[in-house]
Design an enzyme around this catalytic site. Structure first.
Site, mmCIF file in Angstrom:
data_model
loop_
_atom_site.group_PDB
_atom_site.id
_atom_site.type_symbol
_atom_site.label_atom_id
_atom_site.label_comp_id
_atom_site.label_asym_id
_atom_site.label_seq_id
_atom_site.Cartn_x
_atom_site.Cartn_y
_atom_site.Cartn_z
ATOM 1 N N ARG A 118 0.809 -1.236 0.000
ATOM 2 C CA ARG A 118 0.000 0.000 0.000
ATOM 3 C C ARG A 118 0.835 1.276 0.000
ATOM 4 O O ARG A 118 0.368 2.344 0.379
ATOM 5 C CB ARG A 118 -0.988 0.024 1.169
ATOM 6 C CG ARG A 118 -1.969 -1.128 1.139
ATOM 7 C CD ARG A 118 -3.164 -0.886 2.021
ATOM 8 N NE ARG A 118 -4.052 -2.019 1.984
ATOM 9 C CZ ARG A 118 -4.037 -3.009 2.852
ATOM 10 N NH1 ARG A 118 -3.174 -2.995 3.848
ATOM 11 N NH2 ARG A 118 -4.872 -4.005 2.738
ATOM 12 N N LYS A 140 2.790 11.196 -11.654
ATOM 13 C CA LYS A 140 1.962 10.290 -12.472
ATOM 14 C C LYS A 140 2.721 8.982 -12.625
ATOM 15 O O LYS A 140 3.872 8.974 -13.071
ATOM 16 C CB LYS A 140 1.701 10.891 -13.855
ATOM 17 C CG LYS A 140 0.557 11.869 -13.881
ATOM 18 C CD LYS A 140 0.198 12.206 -15.324
ATOM 19 C CE LYS A 140 -0.921 13.211 -15.376
ATOM 20 N NZ LYS A 140 -1.208 13.638 -16.760
ATOM 21 N N GLU A 182 8.876 17.329 -25.607
ATOM 22 C CA GLU A 182 8.252 17.764 -24.350
ATOM 23 C C GLU A 182 8.804 19.128 -23.920
ATOM 24 O O GLU A 182 8.077 19.944 -23.353
ATOM 25 C CB GLU A 182 8.484 16.728 -23.237
ATOM 26 C CG GLU A 182 7.932 15.327 -23.523
ATOM 27 C CD GLU A 182 6.418 15.190 -23.297
ATOM 28 O OE1 GLU A 182 5.734 16.200 -23.036
ATOM 29 O OE2 GLU A 182 5.921 14.049 -23.412
ATOM 30 N N LYS A 224 6.776 22.782 -14.761
ATOM 31 C CA LYS A 224 5.990 21.607 -14.357
ATOM 32 C C LYS A 224 5.638 21.691 -12.873
ATOM 33 O O LYS A 224 4.503 21.391 -12.473
ATOM 34 C CB LYS A 224 6.751 20.321 -14.664
ATOM 35 C CG LYS A 224 5.952 19.081 -14.273
ATOM 36 C CD LYS A 224 5.773 18.104 -15.360
ATOM 37 C CE LYS A 224 4.726 17.059 -14.971
ATOM 38 N NZ LYS A 224 4.927 15.795 -15.620
ATOM 39 N N GLU A 234 -4.890 16.806 -11.930
ATOM 40 C CA GLU A 234 -5.335 17.127 -13.284
ATOM 41 C C GLU A 234 -6.839 17.343 -13.395
ATOM 42 O O GLU A 234 -7.516 16.704 -14.196
ATOM 43 C CB GLU A 234 -4.885 16.026 -14.274
ATOM 44 C CG GLU A 234 -4.896 16.518 -15.705
ATOM 45 C CD GLU A 234 -4.256 15.535 -16.672
ATOM 46 O OE1 GLU A 234 -3.078 15.208 -16.499
ATOM 47 O OE2 GLU A 234 -4.959 15.093 -17.588
ATOM 48 N N ARG A 238 -3.387 21.310 -15.239
ATOM 49 C CA ARG A 238 -2.402 20.265 -15.541
ATOM 50 C C ARG A 238 -2.676 19.590 -16.890
ATOM 51 O O ARG A 238 -1.757 19.109 -17.543
ATOM 52 C CB ARG A 238 -2.361 19.222 -14.412
ATOM 53 C CG ARG A 238 -1.270 18.191 -14.640
ATOM 54 C CD ARG A 238 -0.938 17.350 -13.428
ATOM 55 N NE ARG A 238 0.143 16.435 -13.748
ATOM 56 C CZ ARG A 238 0.778 15.694 -12.877
ATOM 57 N NH1 ARG A 238 0.460 15.745 -11.592
ATOM 58 N NH2 ARG A 238 1.743 14.894 -13.257
ATOM 59 N N ASN A 242 -0.700 18.018 -21.551
ATOM 60 C CA ASN A 242 -0.968 16.960 -22.531
ATOM 61 C C ASN A 242 -1.052 17.485 -23.956
ATOM 62 O O ASN A 242 -1.587 16.798 -24.840
ATOM 63 C CB ASN A 242 -2.281 16.243 -22.181
ATOM 64 C CG ASN A 242 -2.162 15.507 -20.868
ATOM 65 O OD1 ASN A 242 -1.171 14.846 -20.624
ATOM 66 N ND2 ASN A 242 -3.168 15.641 -20.019
ATOM 67 N N HIS A 245 -0.653 15.104 -26.850
ATOM 68 C CA HIS A 245 -0.689 13.737 -26.324
ATOM 69 C C HIS A 245 -1.927 12.956 -26.755
ATOM 70 O O HIS A 245 -1.881 11.736 -26.836
ATOM 71 C CB HIS A 245 -0.595 13.749 -24.797
ATOM 72 C CG HIS A 245 0.796 14.070 -24.288
ATOM 73 N ND1 HIS A 245 1.452 15.234 -24.594
ATOM 74 C CD2 HIS A 245 1.644 13.371 -23.491
ATOM 75 C CE1 HIS A 245 2.646 15.248 -24.015
ATOM 76 N NE2 HIS A 245 2.784 14.123 -23.339
ATOM 77 N N HIS A 249 -0.781 9.683 -28.198
ATOM 78 C CA HIS A 249 -1.065 8.362 -27.617
ATOM 79 C C HIS A 249 -1.740 7.453 -28.637
ATOM 80 O O HIS A 249 -1.512 6.240 -28.663
ATOM 81 C CB HIS A 249 -1.951 8.502 -26.375
ATOM 82 C CG HIS A 249 -1.220 9.030 -25.165
ATOM 83 N ND1 HIS A 249 -1.869 9.435 -24.018
ATOM 84 C CD2 HIS A 249 0.095 9.199 -24.927
ATOM 85 C CE1 HIS A 249 -0.973 9.836 -23.136
ATOM 86 N NE2 HIS A 249 0.224 9.708 -23.660
ATOM 87 N N HIS A 262 7.576 7.883 -27.550
ATOM 88 C CA HIS A 262 6.523 8.755 -27.031
ATOM 89 C C HIS A 262 6.708 10.204 -27.521
ATOM 90 O O HIS A 262 5.771 10.834 -28.029
ATOM 91 C CB HIS A 262 6.545 8.690 -25.494
ATOM 92 C CG HIS A 262 5.584 9.635 -24.849
ATOM 93 N ND1 HIS A 262 4.220 9.550 -25.001
ATOM 94 C CD2 HIS A 262 5.802 10.726 -24.053
ATOM 95 C CE1 HIS A 262 3.633 10.529 -24.323
ATOM 96 N NE2 HIS A 262 4.568 11.263 -23.747
HETATM 97 N N1 GLY Z 1 3.129 14.321 -18.496
HETATM 98 C C1 GLY Z 1 2.015 15.130 -18.184
HETATM 99 C C2 GLY Z 1 1.779 15.277 -16.722
HETATM 100 O O1 GLY Z 1 2.603 14.862 -15.921
HETATM 101 O O2 GLY Z 1 0.773 15.793 -16.320
#
Ligand code: GLY
Length: 357
Positions: A118, A140, A182, A224, A234, A238, A242, A245, A249, A262
């Site tokens: 946990r 993330k 990025e 960031k 998010e 946030r 993306n 993305h 993706h 990526h």
């Molecule tokens: N890679 C996008 C984020 O961390 O929100």
């Protein structure tokens, strides 16, 4: 050592950025709980840095788990094999995991750390540009599902992020370029001056001049950290991270994980999002040209894979995590330096852009 904080109340943590940190026990010591550390890495990074980091951590009891290299191994199967190894090694809540590698290792190790007993502590030690400027910061963690990227995961913050900018010296050109997608993203969504600076310094950055790399990585981490501090899970700003993305993706899933890196898929996605902005009259064609030119300068793709049309994109994009009320939401720049999330992207426009490739 240059440092900044990700400010998240009791989950706050530092990001240390400097040359040679992989060899600096001081950078690690304060963030390790207990006396047992387990390094999780891949076969390529292990050859480059496994022994160095083991040596740096020699005051602790060190174990290592080495996985195969590649996005195709960011799976529940790898997750399970790491958990099994932790049990064999008798890892407990006073064990600290060290994620030594790129985004795959960071995301997988973070997810293991979030779930094992946990939750146990972990430190991000990113060794690729992409992971240094993006995936190691912000908590993330995830593995992929065959039907969608990062579909199984958790928000789980590390104890620290330790970035050794010298580790980029050995990074292959293609991987370095993928990280630049990025980096350029931050300029487009948040900081026009940074975009201008990237344009002005593109040659020195491509030549991996240490002082430029340190400045660049620090600015990305600052942006960031500012965004994550405002919106850890998010629900708002946030999502701007993306940019490119949703399209990206879809490209990764369609091509098979590991085929397009990526960052390469994100690069093509950024151009598509910019073209949407141009068609909406949110951005002049000249800015789209600047974005395309900067991505291309680093050898990044500026169009989707040949033959991947509207239908294939839609099939994947409908699974995007930003979908709300069955509507796909896109991050669209509305100038260089700002962006919005919108579901107002005309289907006919998407067809035109996506079937054109
Ligand atoms: N890679 C996008 C984020 O961390 O929100």
């Amino acid at each position: 050592m240059s440092s900044l904080m990700v400010d998240l109340a009791e989950r706050s943590y530092p990001i240390h950025i400097s040359a040679n940190l992989l060899r600096d026990p001081e950078a690690f010591r304060a963030h390790i709980k207990g006396n047992k550390v387990i390094i999780i890495t891949n076969q390529v990074v292990d050859i480059l840095f496994g022994a160095v980091v083991t040596d740096t951590l020699s005051e602790f009891q060190v174990e290592k788990i080495v996985l195969p290299d590649g996005e195709q191994y960011k799976t529940l199967k790898s997750f399970e094999s790491v958990i099994a190894r932790l049990l064999e090694l008798r890892a407990a809540r006073d064990t600290t995991l060290i994620a030594l590698g790129g985004g795959v290792i960071g995301d997988l190790t973070g997810f293991v750390a979030a779930c094992y007993q946990r939750g146990i502590p972990f430190i991000q030690v990113p060794t690729t540009l992409l992971s240094q400027v993006d995936s190691s910061v912000g908590g993330k963690t995830a593995v992929n599902h065959p039907l969608g990227k990062n579909m199984i995961g958790a928000f789980y913050q590390p104890n620290a992020v330790i970035i050794d900018t010298l580790s980029l010296s050995s990074l292959p050109k293609r991987e370095f370029a993928a990280g630049m997608a990025e980096v350029i993203k931050y300029g487009i969504i948040y900081d026009k001056d940074f975009f201008d600076w990237l344009e002005a310094n593109q040659q020195g950055i491509a030549d991996k001049q240490q002082s430029l790399l340190q400045q660049m990585i620090r600015r990305c981490c600052e942006i960031k950290a500012e965004i994550v501090a405002q919106d850890e899970r998010e629900s708002g700003i946030r999502a701007l991270l993306n940019l490119g993305h949703t399209f990206g993706h879809a490209i990764e899933a369609e091509m098979g994980y590991g085929q397009w890196l990526h960052g390469e898929a994100v690069s093509a996605g950024i151009v598509l999002a910019s073209l949407v902005a141009q068609h909406k009259n949110w951005m002049p064609a000249s800015d789209v040209c600047r974005i395309r030119a900067l991505l291309a300068a680093f050898g990044l793709p500026t169009a989707p894979p040949k033959g991947m049309g509207y239908q294939a994109f839609m099939q994947h994009m409908q699974l995007d995590k930003k979908v709300q009320a069955n509507k796909i939401r896109f991050v669209i720049p509305n100038d260089i330096g700002t962006a919005v999330v919108t579901d107002q992207v005309d289907e006919a426009l998407l067809r035109k852009l996506l079937d054109a490739s």
